[in-house]
Structures are given as structure tokens and as C-alpha cells.
Design a protein around this motif. Sequence first.
Motif, PDB file in Angstrom:
ATOM      1  N   ARG A  42       0.865  -1.169   0.000  1.00 29.20           N
ATOM      2  CA  ARG A  42       0.000   0.000   0.000  1.00 29.20           C
ATOM      3  C   ARG A  42       0.901   1.218   0.000  1.00 29.20           C
ATOM      4  O   ARG A  42       1.712   1.392   0.903  1.00 29.20           O
ATOM      5  N   GLY A  43       0.789   2.037  -1.022  1.00 29.70           N
ATOM      6  CA  GLY A  43       1.696   3.170  -1.050  1.00 29.70           C
ATOM      7  C   GLY A  43       1.354   4.183  -2.112  1.00 29.70           C
ATOM      8  O   GLY A  43       0.288   4.126  -2.730  1.00 29.70           O
ATOM      9  N   ASN A  44       2.287   5.104  -2.293  1.00 33.95           N
ATOM     10  CA  ASN A  44       2.075   6.135  -3.300  1.00 33.95           C
ATOM     11  C   ASN A  44       3.382   6.393  -4.034  1.00 33.95           C
ATOM     12  O   ASN A  44       4.465   5.998  -3.589  1.00 33.95           O
ATOM     13  N   VAL A  45       3.269   7.033  -5.168  1.00 33.95           N
ATOM     14  CA  VAL A  45       4.432   7.430  -5.958  1.00 33.95           C
ATOM     15  C   VAL A  45       4.198   8.865  -6.420  1.00 33.95           C
ATOM     16  O   VAL A  45       3.080   9.225  -6.806  1.00 33.95           O
ATOM     17  N   GLU A  46       5.256   9.666  -6.387  1.00 33.38           N
ATOM     18  CA  GLU A  46       5.149  11.063  -6.783  1.00 33.38           C
ATOM     19  C   GLU A  46       6.198  11.400  -7.830  1.00 33.38           C
ATOM     20  O   GLU A  46       7.233  10.735  -7.929  1.00 33.38           O
ATOM     21  N   ALA A  47       5.931  12.447  -8.588  1.00 37.55           N
ATOM     22  CA  ALA A  47       6.895  12.933  -9.583  1.00 37.55           C
ATOM     23  C   ALA A  47       6.595  14.383  -9.920  1.00 37.55           C
ATOM     24  O   ALA A  47       5.425  14.810  -9.892  1.00 37.55           O
ATOM     25  N   TYR A  48       7.632  15.126 -10.230  1.00 35.24           N
ATOM     26  CA  TYR A  48       7.498  16.468 -10.800  1.00 35.24           C
ATOM     27  C   TYR A  48       8.106  16.435 -12.194  1.00 35.24           C
ATOM     28  O   TYR A  48       8.984  15.621 -12.495  1.00 35.24           O
ATOM     29  N   ALA A  49       7.639  17.342 -13.051  1.00 34.95           N
ATOM     30  CA  ALA A  49       8.179  17.393 -14.404  1.00 34.95           C
ATOM     31  C   ALA A  49       7.978  18.773 -15.002  1.00 34.95           C
ATOM     32  O   ALA A  49       7.092  19.538 -14.609  1.00 34.95           O
ATOM     33  N   ASP A  50       8.835  19.091 -15.958  1.00 34.85           N
ATOM     34  CA  ASP A  50       8.743  20.295 -16.776  1.00 34.85           C
ATOM     35  C   ASP A  50       8.280  19.839 -18.157  1.00 34.85           C
ATOM     36  O   ASP A  50       8.993  19.107 -18.848  1.00 34.85           O
ATOM     37  N   LEU A  51       7.100  20.252 -18.564  1.00 37.79           N
ATOM     38  CA  LEU A  51       6.524  19.777 -19.815  1.00 37.79           C
ATOM     39  C   LEU A  51       7.287  20.261 -21.043  1.00 37.79           C
ATOM     40  O   LEU A  51       7.079  19.744 -22.144  1.00 37.79           O
ATOM     41  N   ARG A  52       8.174  21.224 -20.876  1.00 39.80           N
ATOM     42  CA  ARG A  52       9.014  21.644 -21.997  1.00 39.80           C
ATOM     43  C   ARG A  52      10.015  20.557 -22.376  1.00 39.80           C
ATOM     44  O   ARG A  52      10.641  20.609 -23.423  1.00 39.80           O
ATOM     45  N   LYS A  53      10.144  19.551 -21.508  1.00 40.63           N
ATOM     46  CA  LYS A  53      11.012  18.410 -21.812  1.00 40.63           C
ATOM     47  C   LYS A  53      10.218  17.241 -22.388  1.00 40.63           C
ATOM     48  O   LYS A  53      10.766  16.164 -22.578  1.00 40.63           O
ATOM     49  N   GLY A  54       8.943  17.460 -22.639  1.00 37.56           N
ATOM     50  CA  GLY A  54       8.152  16.409 -23.259  1.00 37.56           C
ATOM     51  C   GLY A  54       6.913  16.055 -22.468  1.00 37.56           C
ATOM     52  O   GLY A  54       6.828  16.298 -21.256  1.00 37.56           O
ATOM     53  N   ASP A  55       5.944  15.457 -23.138  1.00 40.54           N
ATOM     54  CA  ASP A  55       4.661  15.112 -22.526  1.00 40.54           C
ATOM     55  C   ASP A  55       4.597  13.676 -22.017  1.00 40.54           C
ATOM     56  O   ASP A  55       3.525  13.205 -21.629  1.00 40.54           O
ATOM     57  N   THR A  56       5.708  12.961 -22.054  1.00 40.66           N
ATOM     58  CA  THR A  56       5.772  11.617 -21.474  1.00 40.66           C
ATOM     59  C   THR A  56       6.443  11.716 -20.110  1.00 40.66           C
ATOM     60  O   THR A  56       7.600  12.140 -20.004  1.00 40.66           O
ATOM     61  N   ILE A  57       5.700  11.361 -19.074  1.00 45.67           N
ATOM     62  CA  ILE A  57       6.189  11.486 -17.696  1.00 45.67           C
ATOM     63  C   ILE A  57       5.883  10.192 -16.958  1.00 45.67           C
ATOM     64  O   ILE A  57       4.718   9.767 -16.926  1.00 45.67           O
ATOM     65  N   SER A  58       6.884   9.569 -16.382  1.00 48.60           N
ATOM     66  CA  SER A  58       6.658   8.342 -15.634  1.00 48.60           C
ATOM     67  C   SER A  58       6.934   8.548 -14.156  1.00 48.60           C
ATOM     68  O   SER A  58       7.627   9.481 -13.756  1.00 48.60           O
ATOM     69  N   MET A  59       6.370   7.670 -13.353  1.00 46.34           N
ATOM     70  CA  MET A  59       6.529   7.714 -11.894  1.00 46.34           C
ATOM     71  C   MET A  59       7.151   6.410 -11.418  1.00 46.34           C
ATOM     72  O   MET A  59       6.732   5.328 -11.841  1.00 46.34           O
TER      73      MET A  59
END
Length: 328
Positions: free
Chosen positions: A128-145
Amino acid sequence: MNKSFKRTSFLLCATFLLLCAIFSACSADETSDVNVVKPDEVFSAGTPRTIVGFVNRGQFDLGARVVLREVDSTLNLTGVAYHSDVMDPSGFFSFEDVKLSQPYVYLEVNGSANSLCYDSGTNPSKIRGNVEAYADLRKGDTISMNVLTHFQAKRLKRYIDRGLSFDSSMSLLQKEISELLLLDTLREDFNKLNLSTEQSDNYYLLGVSVLDESFMYSSQTLDEKLEEEVLTDSLFTSFWGMAYAFSQGKTCYKYKEYSKKYNYTAGLTSGRKYLDNLWQKKYNLGPCSAENYKEIKAAAYNSEVFLYCDTSGGTSPKHGCYGLVKRH
């Protein structure tokens, strides 16, 4: 005489300016933005976009809620949010028709996931848990966690509060975490890594995913460790112990079976080699041989943790050490 004086004055002036430039470069703080590679894409506010990615921290249940929130450059929420779900066993998610005024986003998933390492009876052991991520969309629209983006996300505000830019903070955090975990040749941004598509370096993520499960049955959480001011080797004793035990076949028994079951693309052998190299460098014991038979060797990162050498049967021929022990 006059020409000679002018020439000398010019040379002195030029030398002075050159020295100023050199000293200025040398004294520049390593946390400045000078050497940070900036995103190439120009962000168009309000333009509809589709943002996709994968969540890989164990195998999250289908339907686990994924939330994307817009933030400004200092991580303040703007109030704009979008919702999606984990759509298939690979961890894929998608946000469509996303319209933002800022290029910065925060993503989070909460829910239950199947373990990479363990099985409990006939049912997979659930995390049971969570995953977080931050991203700058100027580096692309594919973002993984994943666990690496989680490391980064939990420490990002610390860097932002020092007055650093978003991009500088993300870059320096990747460097800090890579040095801690010995991700020596990793060049991909953490939020571009996943275990579900072909990537040359995603065996690092597979290996760190094994380490992450060392906290599954621990009273202390990874998030508590990440609140510390400095990430030291001693803080992550459980990581190095997990890498050692894994190399001895004493933990993460479902590594091969579940990696294939979850359709992970990372190289299993490369993941094993990474973990084997990791524990040996963290413990830094040196060779075990007949000459130091039964010699106790303290780990380099923590003198309260040690191994002892034994060249008799039951040990791995690669390093000849076994018997992870903690002094009381």
C-alpha cells in the motif's frame, strides 16, 4: 616609447579582464543555474496536450487513481488538476486535453500494488503506497513515476527554498540521488524512465525497485529517510543489506518470475550485476581469501554493520564473504 606604453597598458588591461573572468567562473556556486541544460521546447499556455506515462513501483492495481496538478516554478499549486487511472498491467496512464498556464506539473498515484519480490501464499503480497513525480513539460509530454522520481519529489522543495530554479533543483537532485545509488552511467531523466518500454538504462530502475522493497516490512518508511538534510550511506543500511542478501539469493525470491509476469523490459542480469556491484562498493570489504579466513570486516559506510570472510563451502566465489550481521 609612447607606442610601447600603449601596448603594455593594453596587455595589462586584457590580462586583468581575463583573470576576472576566470576567478568569477571558479567562484560560481555549484548550485547555480549556469551549467544546467534548459528545456528546448517553448511552452504554449492553454494549448491542449496529451500527457502519458507509466507508474512502476511494484505493479499497481488497475484503476488506481492518478492525479496531475499544475504548479508554478516554486511548487505552489495553481488549482488546476486532472484525473486518470492506471489503465493496464504495465502501469500506463493518460491525460487528454490538458490545458495549463504553467509548464510545471506534479503527479501522484495512490493505491495498492503487487510486490516485485515476494508472494504471500496464493495471493501476491500487496504494497500500500504512493508514488510522486514532478516534471517540466518543456522536456516532453511523457512522464513516468517510479521510486527514483519519488526520491526526487520528496526533496525538491528543499532545493527550491534555497532560491534555485525548478530546472536546477531537478538536475542537482538527480545528481545527488545518482551518486548515492551509484547510477554511474544513467543519462535519462528519472521521470523518463520506466520498466514497460525498451530503454537501455532501465535496469538501474529495476535494481532500485528491489532496494525499495527493503522497507516493505520495516517500521520506518522511505519517506522518513528522505526528510533528512543530507542523504548519507548510513541512512540507507537497509538498501545495501537488501543488495547483499539479493546477491546471495536470500531475498526477493520472485524477481525473475514477476519481472516477466509484469512484462518488464529491463535486463534481469544487468539488474543483478548492478546490485552486486552496489553492495560490494558500499561495504568496501576488500578480498576474502584463505589468509583472512573468518576475519570480521566492518562495512565502510557504518562500523556497526559487518561481514565475515569464509572460503569454505556455501559462499559465492565472486567475493567469498557471507554472514550479514549487526552488532548489538
